[in-house]
Motif scaffolding. Structure first.
Motif, short mmCIF file in Angstrom:
data_model
loop_
_atom_site.label_atom_id
_atom_site.label_comp_id
_atom_site.label_asym_id
_atom_site.label_seq_id
_atom_site.Cartn_x
_atom_site.Cartn_y
_atom_site.Cartn_z
N VAL A 9 48.66 43.73 41.98
CA VAL A 9 48.78 43.39 43.39
C VAL A 9 48.74 41.87 43.48
CG1 VAL A 9 47.73 43.63 45.67
CG2 VAL A 9 47.53 45.49 44.03
N SER A 10 49.77 41.27 44.07
CA SER A 10 49.80 39.81 44.09
C SER A 10 50.37 39.27 45.39
CB SER A 10 50.61 39.28 42.91
OG SER A 10 51.95 39.69 43.01
N THR A 11 49.86 38.10 45.72
CA THR A 11 50.41 37.28 46.80
C THR A 11 50.63 35.88 46.22
OG1 THR A 11 48.26 36.47 47.59
CG2 THR A 11 49.04 38.55 48.52
N LYS A 12 50.94 34.92 47.06
CA LYS A 12 51.12 33.56 46.56
C LYS A 12 49.80 32.98 46.06
CE LYS A 12 55.07 32.61 49.46
NZ LYS A 12 55.62 31.84 50.58
N LYS A 13 48.66 33.44 46.61
CA LYS A 13 47.38 32.87 46.24
C LYS A 13 46.46 33.79 45.45
CE LYS A 13 47.29 29.48 49.83
NZ LYS A 13 46.47 28.38 50.17
N LEU A 14 46.73 35.08 45.44
CA LEU A 14 45.87 36.05 44.75
C LEU A 14 46.68 36.93 43.81
CD1 LEU A 14 43.67 37.35 47.70
CD2 LEU A 14 42.90 35.92 45.82
N ARG A 15 46.03 37.35 42.75
CA ARG A 15 46.66 38.30 41.83
C ARG A 15 45.57 39.19 41.24
NH1 ARG A 15 51.44 38.80 38.81
NH2 ARG A 15 51.13 39.81 36.79
N TYR A 16 45.76 40.48 41.36
CA TYR A 16 44.84 41.46 40.80
C TYR A 16 45.59 42.28 39.75
CZ TYR A 16 41.97 40.63 44.95
OH TYR A 16 41.21 40.06 45.93
N GLY A 34 36.20 39.53 45.99
CA GLY A 34 37.59 39.93 46.22
C GLY A 34 37.82 41.42 46.31
N LYS A 35 36.76 42.22 46.34
CA LYS A 35 36.92 43.67 46.38
C LYS A 35 37.58 44.13 47.68
CE LYS A 35 32.57 44.55 46.07
NZ LYS A 35 32.06 43.23 46.35
N THR A 36 37.04 43.70 48.79
CA THR A 36 37.60 44.11 50.09
C THR A 36 38.96 43.47 50.32
OG1 THR A 36 35.37 44.43 50.94
CG2 THR A 36 37.13 44.23 52.56
N SER A 37 39.19 42.28 49.77
CA SER A 37 40.51 41.65 49.89
C SER A 37 41.58 42.48 49.19
CB SER A 37 40.49 40.24 49.28
OG SER A 37 39.61 39.41 49.98
N LEU A 38 41.23 43.07 48.05
CA LEU A 38 42.16 43.95 47.34
C LEU A 38 42.54 45.14 48.22
CD1 LEU A 38 43.65 45.08 44.85
CD2 LEU A 38 41.45 46.00 44.08
N ILE A 39 41.55 45.78 48.81
CA ILE A 39 41.80 46.94 49.68
C ILE A 39 42.65 46.53 50.88
CG2 ILE A 39 40.68 48.57 51.26
CD1 ILE A 39 40.25 49.48 48.50
N GLN A 40 42.34 45.39 51.48
CA GLN A 40 43.09 44.93 52.65
C GLN A 40 44.54 44.60 52.29
OE1 GLN A 40 41.70 44.93 55.79
NE2 GLN A 40 43.84 44.73 56.37
N LEU A 41 44.75 43.97 51.15
CA LEU A 41 46.12 43.68 50.70
C LEU A 41 46.93 44.96 50.51
CD1 LEU A 41 45.75 40.81 48.09
CD2 LEU A 41 47.15 40.77 50.14
N VAL A 142 44.74 32.49 42.43
CA VAL A 142 43.53 33.01 41.81
C VAL A 142 43.86 34.32 41.14
CG1 VAL A 142 41.18 33.82 42.23
CG2 VAL A 142 42.08 31.90 43.54
N TYR A 143 43.54 34.41 39.86
CA TYR A 143 43.84 35.60 39.07
C TYR A 143 42.56 36.42 38.95
CZ TYR A 143 45.05 38.34 34.93
OH TYR A 143 45.29 39.34 34.06
N ASN A 144 42.60 37.68 39.41
CA ASN A 144 41.44 38.56 39.34
C ASN A 144 41.73 39.69 38.37
OD1 ASN A 144 39.65 37.60 41.66
ND2 ASN A 144 41.65 37.79 42.62
N SER A 145 40.84 39.90 37.43
CA SER A 145 41.01 41.00 36.49
C SER A 145 39.73 41.82 36.42
CB SER A 145 41.38 40.47 35.10
OG SER A 145 40.37 39.60 34.64
N MET A 146 39.87 43.07 35.96
CA MET A 146 38.72 43.95 35.86
C MET A 146 38.09 43.81 34.48
SD MET A 146 39.73 47.54 37.74
CE MET A 146 40.11 48.30 36.21
N HIS A 147 36.76 43.84 34.46
CA HIS A 147 36.00 43.79 33.22
C HIS A 147 34.94 44.87 33.26
CE1 HIS A 147 37.81 40.00 31.89
NE2 HIS A 147 37.86 39.74 33.19
#
Length: 162
Positions: A9-16, A34-41, A142-147
């Motif tokens: 899931v990506s925008t110009k400023k976020l990437r999951y 960024g959890k709720t931001s992911l759901i909102q996107l 901003v690049y978000n990844s799961m760990h």
């Protein structure tokens, strides 16, 4: 559903980037991670309320469940071959009726919650937290990844008790 699923899931400023290996995945984390931001996107993308810079890459349909328990359970029963996302603010997430609907479903689930979901069988290896990485700092994305919270431990040799 079987096999692993990769979701971007990506925008110009976020990437999951998420990789689901089992049918139930838990994402935890502190406020502001960024959890709720992911759901909102995802919700905005599915309903067509995003701009041209938003992209969701997944080989399965995605759905975000919200609302009252009865309508959510009815909607869940109609879904097949779908990755279903639920945020922790939804009260139905902790209900027995919803847990039964999840167990009867053939979908993958991503639950964003800091609390334990005692009524659902999920692996401790599928509890993740979101981590912001510096991969795209120069371009301001901003690049978000799961760990994994509880990484798998590989034994070097067999242990024989005495």
């Amino acid at each position: 559903m079987k096999g692993s699923i990769k979701i971007v899931v990506s925008t110009k400023k976020l990437r999951y980037e998420l990789k689901l290996r089992r049918n139930i995945t838990i994402i935890q984390g502190d406020s502001g991670s960024g959890k709720t931001s992911l759901i909102q996107l995802l919700s905005d993308y599915i309903s067509g309320r995003t701009g041209p810079g938003t992209e969701v890459i997944c080989d399965r349909k995605c759905a975000v469940l919200s609302g009252d328990a009865e309508s959510v359970i009815a909607r869940l029963r109609a879904l097949t071959d779908t990755v279903v996302f639920v945020d922790e603010q939804e009260r139905f997430l902790y209900s027995k009726a919803f847990a039964e609907a999840v167990l009867d479903s053939g979908c993958y689930f991503v639950f964003i919650t800091r609390d334990a979901l005692n009524m659902l069988p999920y692996s401790v290896n599928e509890i993740y937290y979101l981590k912001n990485s510096g991969y795209y700092q120069n371009t301001r994305q901003v690049y978000n990844s799961m760990h994994q919270v509880y990484p798998e431990i590989k034994m070097a040799e067999n242990i024989e008790p005495s």
